[in-house]
Design an enzyme around this catalytic site. Structure first.
Site, PDB file in Angstrom:
ATOM      1  N   GLY A  27       0.828  -1.200   0.000  1.00 58.76           N
ATOM      2  CA  GLY A  27       0.000   0.000   0.000  1.00 58.76           C
ATOM      3  C   GLY A  27       0.860   1.246   0.000  1.00 58.76           C
ATOM      4  CB  CYS A  28       0.157   4.707   1.067  1.00 55.06           C
ATOM      5  SG  CYS A  28       1.004   6.292   1.320  1.00 55.06           S
ATOM      6  CG  PHE A  29       6.034   4.879  -0.215  1.00 57.17           C
ATOM      7  CD1 PHE A  29       5.496   6.106   0.102  1.00 57.17           C
ATOM      8  CD2 PHE A  29       6.755   4.779  -1.413  1.00 57.17           C
ATOM      9  CE1 PHE A  29       5.662   7.217  -0.713  1.00 57.17           C
ATOM     10  CE2 PHE A  29       6.928   5.880  -2.249  1.00 57.17           C
ATOM     11  CZ  PHE A  29       6.378   7.104  -1.891  1.00 57.17           C
ATOM     12  N   PRO A  32       4.220   2.123   6.220  1.00 61.05           N
ATOM     13  CG  PRO A  32       3.912   0.551   4.519  1.00 61.05           C
ATOM     14  CD  PRO A  32       3.520   1.943   4.942  1.00 61.05           C
TER      15      PRO A  32
END
Length: 223
Positions: A27-29, A32
C-alpha cells in the site's frame, strides 16, 4: 546547542557489510516506513519504487512500478522471517484490495535462503487466512529511492522537531539514513513510546558521548 561534529551514529551501528535487506510494497509507503522503522534491529529505511519496467520512476510518473519500502536490518537482532511475518500481518495481501500496481502487495527475495523463507511463510499465512495469498513474490531487480518529501514523512510533519534535528542531520540524506530518525518517524505515527526509545538507545553499540546526545535531543524535542 548540539555539537554535530561529535555525532556520527551511522559509523557506530553494525557494519553495513553484516546487514541484510528486505524490499516490499504493502500500500502507500508512508505508514510502512514508520512501522518498520520502529522495529529494534532495523537500522535504516527508505521509501521508493520497484517492480516495474518504466525508467526513472517518480511519484507523479510511476509507470508500472509499486510504492515500496526498503529495510536494512541486523539479522542478529531481527530475522528476515520476522520482517516477513510483520509484512503479512500488517495488510490484506490479495489483489482485490488494491487498484493498479501502485499499491499492490509485493515482496522481493535476494537469496535462495530468503526465497525459501517466503515460500514457507506464505503457506503459513494461507493457512491462517484459509485462502490463497496473492502477494507478488519475485527476485529483487532494482529500487529507485523516492523523492525527499516521501522519506520519514510523518516526522516531517513536525517542523519544530525538524529544526532541532537539523543540528544532527544538516542534510536530508543523513536524516533518511538515520536509525534515530527512523525510530522518531515511527514514534510520531504511534509505534512505540519515548521510554522504549530511551531504553533502546541504551542498548545501541555506540559511544557514550553519542548516546548522551541522542538522549538529550529526545528528551528536549518540541513537537
Amino acid at each position: 546547542m548540539v555539537n554535530t561534529t561529535i555525532l556520527n551514529l551511522e559509523q557506530d551501528l553494525p557494519d553495513t557489510a553484516n546487514l541484510e535487506t528486505a524490499t516490499f510494497g504493502m500500500g502507500c509507503f508512508w505508514s510502512p516506513d514508520a512501522q518498520f522503522g520502529s522495529l529494534p534491529g532495523v537500522i535504516r529505511t527508505r521509501t521508493g519504487y520497484a517492480g516495474g519496467t518504466s525508467a526513472h520512476p517518480t511519484y507523479r510518473q510511476m509507470g508500472d512500478h509499486t510504492e515500496t519500502i526498503q529495510v536494512e536490518f541486523d539479522p542478529v537482532q531481527i530475522s528476515f522471517e520476522d520482517i516477513v511475518r510483520e509484512f503479512w500481518r500488517s495488510h490484506y495481501p490479495n489483489r482485490d484490495a488494491y487498484k493498479g500496481r501502485q499499491y499492490i502487495s509485493l515482496i522481493f527475495w535476494e537469496s535462495e535462503e530468503q526465497r525459501r523463507s517466503l515460500e514457507k511463510l506464505k503457506k503459513e499465512k494461507e493457512q491462517q487466512l484459509n485462502e490463497p495469498v496473492e502477494t507478488e513474490i519475485r527476485l529483487f531487480d532494482g529500487f529507485t529511492e523516492a523523492e525527499e518529501r516521501h522519506q520519514k514523512y510523518y516526522l516531517k510533519r513536525y517542523p519544530k522537531a525538524l529544526e532541532q534535528l537539523a543540528e544532527l542531520y544538516p542534510e536530508d540524506s543523513l536524516l533518511t539514513r538515520s536509525t534515530f530518525a527512523a525510530r522518531l518517524n515511527g514514534f510520531v505515527k504511534g509505534f512505540g513510546s519515548r521510554q522504549q526509545l530511551l531504553e533502546e538507545c541504551n542498548s545501541w553499540p555506540i559511544q557514550d558521548k553519542h548516546r548522551n546526545v541522542l538522549r538529550q535531543v529526545l528528551m528536549g524535542l518540541k513537537w
